[in-house]
Design an enzyme around this catalytic site. Structure first.
Site, mmCIF file in Angstrom:
data_model
loop_
_atom_site.group_PDB
_atom_site.id
_atom_site.type_symbol
_atom_site.label_atom_id
_atom_site.label_comp_id
_atom_site.label_asym_id
_atom_site.label_seq_id
_atom_site.Cartn_x
_atom_site.Cartn_y
_atom_site.Cartn_z
ATOM 1 N N ALA A 151 0.832 -1.210 0.000
ATOM 2 C CA ALA A 151 0.000 0.000 0.000
ATOM 3 C C ALA A 151 0.861 1.253 0.000
ATOM 4 O O ALA A 151 0.588 2.221 -0.730
ATOM 5 C CB ALA A 151 -0.933 -0.009 1.209
ATOM 6 N N TYR A 152 1.910 1.243 0.815
ATOM 7 C CA TYR A 152 2.800 2.406 0.915
ATOM 8 C C TYR A 152 3.528 2.639 -0.407
ATOM 9 O O TYR A 152 3.572 3.775 -0.920
ATOM 10 C CB TYR A 152 3.803 2.181 2.043
ATOM 11 C CG TYR A 152 4.729 3.341 2.301
ATOM 12 C CD1 TYR A 152 4.253 4.546 2.809
ATOM 13 C CD2 TYR A 152 6.097 3.228 2.057
ATOM 14 C CE1 TYR A 152 5.119 5.616 3.059
ATOM 15 C CE2 TYR A 152 6.962 4.284 2.305
ATOM 16 C CZ TYR A 152 6.465 5.473 2.802
ATOM 17 O OH TYR A 152 7.314 6.518 3.040
ATOM 18 N N ALA A 153 4.078 1.567 -0.986
ATOM 19 C CA ALA A 153 4.791 1.706 -2.257
ATOM 20 C C ALA A 153 3.848 2.169 -3.360
ATOM 21 O O ALA A 153 4.226 2.985 -4.210
ATOM 22 C CB ALA A 153 5.454 0.379 -2.633
ATOM 23 N N SER A 155 1.243 4.073 -3.012
ATOM 24 C CA SER A 155 0.962 5.499 -2.829
ATOM 25 C C SER A 155 2.135 6.345 -3.308
ATOM 26 O O SER A 155 1.948 7.402 -3.923
ATOM 27 C CB SER A 155 0.649 5.806 -1.354
ATOM 28 O OG SER A 155 1.799 5.738 -0.530
#
Length: 244
Positions: A151-153, A155
């Site tokens: 999810a972080y990557a 974003s």
């Protein structure tokens, strides 16, 4: 002071953002230290800068709130006369395998990391003066594909794409737009929830065999924001010690 460059640093109250605010001030910028909730931490950063003879003010805004961000830029322009450098260091991280991802966490990430980056970039594109610089913060995980960072990557992949498009859209304005993508960096955000063995393993991955420091990242941002970095434009700079 009329020709002093003015920098806005969101997420400037702690970690990498704090180091960026201090580094830009050390290079002569008047700095607006952006924060959302950490008023006392932002005040301490301002105090650090002013104690060294610099100029700084704290400015509060939720980066995903376009009205708050516009008001923040209004405050900076009224206080310092304009805006030359904008660094969006505000961010949120959630770690989870994609199969187990809580979609509420995904939405929160999206709001801060993607919408927030777009709102800050939009306001910067409208306000930054000729000769200025816009710097976004990505992550080397976009290229490293560590498990649990889906999810972080995702974003930050969006941030990189937006950044490169904005560089082309500002043709003729004499404004550079770049992203800095740190690798594992010793901040509270990064270290939270990791045991000593995990931190040690990550520290050994780059050929330089250590974690990055907030100051390592801040130096790269300050280079891109300053006169020496004017010919670097529309790039993603992976500041990670050579990790592969």
């Amino acid at each position: 002071m009329g020709d002093q460059r003015v920098a806005v640093v969101s997420g400037g109250s702690r970690g990498i953002g704090k180091a960026i605010a201090v580094a830009l001030a050390a290079r002569g910028c008047a700095v607006a230290v952006g924060f959302q909730g950490a008023a006392s931490a932002a005040a301490q950063v301002v105090e650090t800068i002013t104690a060294s003879g610099g100029r700084a003010i704290p400015v509060q805004a939720d980066v995903a709130d376009e009205d708050a961000v516009a008001a923040m830029f209004d405050t900076v322009e009224k206080s310092f006369g304009g805006v030359d450098v904008v660094v969006n260091s505000a961010g949120r991280m959630s770690l989870s395998p994609i199969a187990d991802l809580d979609l509420d966490d995904l939405d929160a990430l999206h709001r801060t990391n993607i919408r927030g980056a777009f709102v800050m970039a939009r306001e910067a594109a409208r306000r930054v003066r000729a000769g200025g610089a816009i710097v976004t913060l990505s992550t080397s995980v976009v290229g490293l594909q560590f498990p649990n960072y889906g999810a972080y990557a995702a974003s930050k992949g969006a941030v990189e794409a937006m950044t490169l498009v904005l560089a082309r859209e500002l043709r003729g304005r004499d404004i550079t737009v770049n992203a800095v993508a740190p690798g594992p960096t010793a901040t509270e955000l990064f270290l939270d929830g990791k045991d000593e063995a995990t931190v040690e393993r990550l520290a050994k991955q780059p050929p330089l065999e250590r974690l990055g420091t907030p100051e390592d990242i801040a130096e790269v941002v300050a280079f891109l924001a300053g006169p020496a970095g004017r010919w670097v434009n529309g790039q993603v700079v992976r500041a990670n010690g050579g990790i592969i």
